[in-house]
Design a protein around this motif. Structure first.
Motif, PDB file in Angstrom:
ATOM      1  N   UNK A  31      17.982 -51.268  20.379  1.00  0.00           N
ATOM      2  CA  UNK A  31      17.406 -51.969  21.527  1.00  0.00           C
ATOM      3  C   UNK A  31      15.886 -51.878  21.523  1.00  0.00           C
ATOM      4  N   UNK A  32      15.355 -50.707  21.232  1.00  0.00           N
ATOM      5  CA  UNK A  32      13.896 -50.536  21.209  1.00  0.00           C
ATOM      6  C   UNK A  32      13.247 -51.384  20.119  1.00  0.00           C
ATOM      7  N   UNK A  33      13.864 -51.415  18.961  1.00  0.00           N
ATOM      8  CA  UNK A  33      13.307 -52.183  17.851  1.00  0.00           C
ATOM      9  C   UNK A  33      13.388 -53.683  18.123  1.00  0.00           C
ATOM     10  N   UNK A  34      14.487 -54.129  18.691  1.00  0.00           N
ATOM     11  CA  UNK A  34      14.599 -55.548  19.036  1.00  0.00           C
ATOM     12  C   UNK A  34      13.583 -55.941  20.100  1.00  0.00           C
ATOM     13  N   UNK A  35      13.393 -55.090  21.089  1.00  0.00           N
ATOM     14  CA  UNK A  35      12.412 -55.373  22.132  1.00  0.00           C
ATOM     15  C   UNK A  35      10.995 -55.386  21.576  1.00  0.00           C
ATOM     16  N   UNK A  36      10.740 -54.533  20.599  1.00  0.00           N
ATOM     17  CA  UNK A  36       9.441 -54.529  19.945  1.00  0.00           C
ATOM     18  C   UNK A  36       9.143 -55.900  19.362  1.00  0.00           C
ATOM     19  N   UNK A  37      10.113 -56.436  18.646  1.00  0.00           N
ATOM     20  CA  UNK A  37       9.958 -57.755  18.021  1.00  0.00           C
ATOM     21  C   UNK A  37       9.882 -58.856  19.060  1.00  0.00           C
ATOM     22  N   UNK A  63      23.083 -38.000   9.184  1.00  0.00           N
ATOM     23  CA  UNK A  63      23.751 -39.175   9.733  1.00  0.00           C
ATOM     24  C   UNK A  63      22.917 -39.804  10.846  1.00  0.00           C
ATOM     25  N   UNK A  64      22.312 -38.982  11.678  1.00  0.00           N
ATOM     26  CA  UNK A  64      21.472 -39.510  12.760  1.00  0.00           C
ATOM     27  C   UNK A  64      20.217 -40.177  12.203  1.00  0.00           C
ATOM     28  N   UNK A  65      19.652 -39.611  11.170  1.00  0.00           N
ATOM     29  CA  UNK A  65      18.479 -40.221  10.546  1.00  0.00           C
ATOM     30  C   UNK A  65      18.843 -41.553   9.896  1.00  0.00           C
ATOM     31  N   UNK A  66      19.980 -41.559   9.234  1.00  0.00           N
ATOM     32  CA  UNK A  66      20.428 -42.793   8.582  1.00  0.00           C
ATOM     33  C   UNK A  66      20.684 -43.885   9.621  1.00  0.00           C
ATOM     34  N   UNK A  67      21.185 -43.510  10.795  1.00  0.00           N
ATOM     35  CA  UNK A  67      21.445 -44.494  11.844  1.00  0.00           C
ATOM     36  C   UNK A  67      20.152 -45.174  12.285  1.00  0.00           C
ATOM     37  N   UNK A  68      19.053 -44.418  12.347  1.00  0.00           N
ATOM     38  CA  UNK A  68      17.759 -45.004  12.719  1.00  0.00           C
ATOM     39  C   UNK A  68      17.273 -45.931  11.609  1.00  0.00           C
ATOM     40  N   UNK A  69      17.414 -45.497  10.367  1.00  0.00           N
ATOM     41  CA  UNK A  69      17.032 -46.354   9.236  1.00  0.00           C
ATOM     42  C   UNK A  69      17.866 -47.636   9.240  1.00  0.00           C
ATOM     43  N   UNK A  70      19.161 -47.512   9.490  1.00  0.00           N
ATOM     44  CA  UNK A  70      20.032 -48.691   9.552  1.00  0.00           C
ATOM     45  C   UNK A  70      19.584 -49.651  10.652  1.00  0.00           C
ATOM     46  N   UNK A  72      16.552 -50.035  11.708  1.00  0.00           N
ATOM     47  CA  UNK A  72      15.338 -50.710  11.233  1.00  0.00           C
ATOM     48  C   UNK A  72      15.701 -51.875  10.313  1.00  0.00           C
ATOM     49  N   UNK A  73      16.615 -51.644   9.398  1.00  0.00           N
ATOM     50  CA  UNK A  73      17.028 -52.707   8.478  1.00  0.00           C
ATOM     51  C   UNK A  73      17.741 -53.836   9.224  1.00  0.00           C
ATOM     52  N   UNK A  74      18.542 -53.484  10.190  1.00  0.00           N
ATOM     53  CA  UNK A  74      19.299 -54.504  10.941  1.00  0.00           C
ATOM     54  C   UNK A  74      18.382 -55.401  11.754  1.00  0.00           C
TER      55      UNK A  74
END
Length: 296
Positions: A31-37, A63-70, A72-74
């Motif tokens: 949600x934060x990343x989408x709102x940023x865009x 796993x939590x770190x990977x979720x944040x990276x995912x 970003x990619x999404x």
């Protein structure tokens, strides 16, 4: 989206980031990343402040770190920097040895987190101490532990940049450069806040751009924030005295290309519109300085 806006974004030669604290803390990373865009920013700057909730991010599992990276990619939106203000509570120069030890633990874990997320820039709070009185020993311990921190960062290829703060210890680029020159590493530089610098310029009767020039070759990025004399937070954009245009003109000439709009979510019902308004305000000034000539 208007095609002109897409073309303008493609042609821009700088990036404008959004400070994470401009949004409610209970949003998901997606949600934060989408709102940023959606609000018109290019990337997000993560906050790791002195609160337990933010410091807990340093303990994230793989796993939590990977979720944040995912996320970003999404979303197509990256976290390109971390604002590490947790050292305000656990500073390098603390008189308590255990607090100093904790400050270095925080530093190492923040560097490891940045490396895992693909973040290359960490903004450091320019405090030897904050909740106690500084002295020659706190300053000496700050320098000693700073050197250790820079070596940690160098190992992972992460840049550390001092934020110019609101206290006399490091409220100017010149004071930041004292330690940058002392450590003399390519991994330590300055990440100034031009709003804070304007207040410092009034204290020392020294124009902001004169101070910024002292950091030539060592300025990684800049915070764009509104201030008024003696006040450093929660001043609406366009109502203060920050010298955006002339500061940005100089920063452009110095090769700086990363900027972050720093402001805070304060519970307003219009906070989503506030994000868009802040982006529009800053884009207007950045675009007037950078224009399109560099990409033509």
């Amino acid at each position: 989206m208007d095609q002109t806006l897409i073309m303008d974004k493609a042609n821009r030669t700088y990036q404008l980031g959004l400070y994470e604290k401009a949004m409610p803390s209970d949003l998901s990373w997606e949600e934060k990343l989408n709102l940023t865009k959606e609000s018109g920013f290019d990337y997000l700057e993560m906050s790791i402040d002195e609160t337990d909730a933010k410091l807990a991010r340093l303990e994230w599992t793989k796993e939590e770190r990977k979720a944040v990276v995912d996320a970003m990619w999404k979303t197509g939106v990256k976290i390109n920097s971390i604002c590490l203000s947790g050292h305000r509570k656990y500073p390098f120069g603390a008189s308590d040895p255990d607090t100093q030890k904790r400050s270095l633990e925080i530093m190492q874990k923040a560097i490891d987190l940045a490396s895992d997320l693909g973040v290359r820039l960490i903004q450091l709070a320019g405090y030897d101490v904050y909740y106690e009185q500084g002295n020659s020993k706190t300053r000496a311990d700050f320098a000693t532990n700073l050197n250790k921190a820079v070596l940690m960062a160098a190992k992972k290829g992460i840049n550390l940049g001092f934020e110019t703060m609101e206290t006399p210890f490091m409220d100017t680029v010149g004071k930041s450069m004292y330690y940058v020159n002392m450590i003399n590493s390519p991994y330590l530089g300055v990440y100034p806040d031009i709003g804070n610098l304007k207040n410092a310029s009034l204290l020392y009767s020294n124009p902001v751009n004169n101070d910024i020039r002292v950091g030539q070759g060592h300025v990684f990025a800049a915070h764009l924030k509104e201030t008024v004399p003696g006040k450093y937070r929660e001043i609406p954009f366009g109502t203060g005295h920050t010298e955006y245009i002339e500061n940005l003109q100089l920063l452009k000439a110095m090769g700086v290309r990363m900027f972050v709009g720093e402001f805070w979510y304060i519970g307003s019902e219009s906070w989503k519109q506030d994000l868009k308004d802040a982006s529009a305000f800053l884009r207007e000034r950045l675009d007037s300085v950078f224009g399109q000539e560099e990409s033509n």
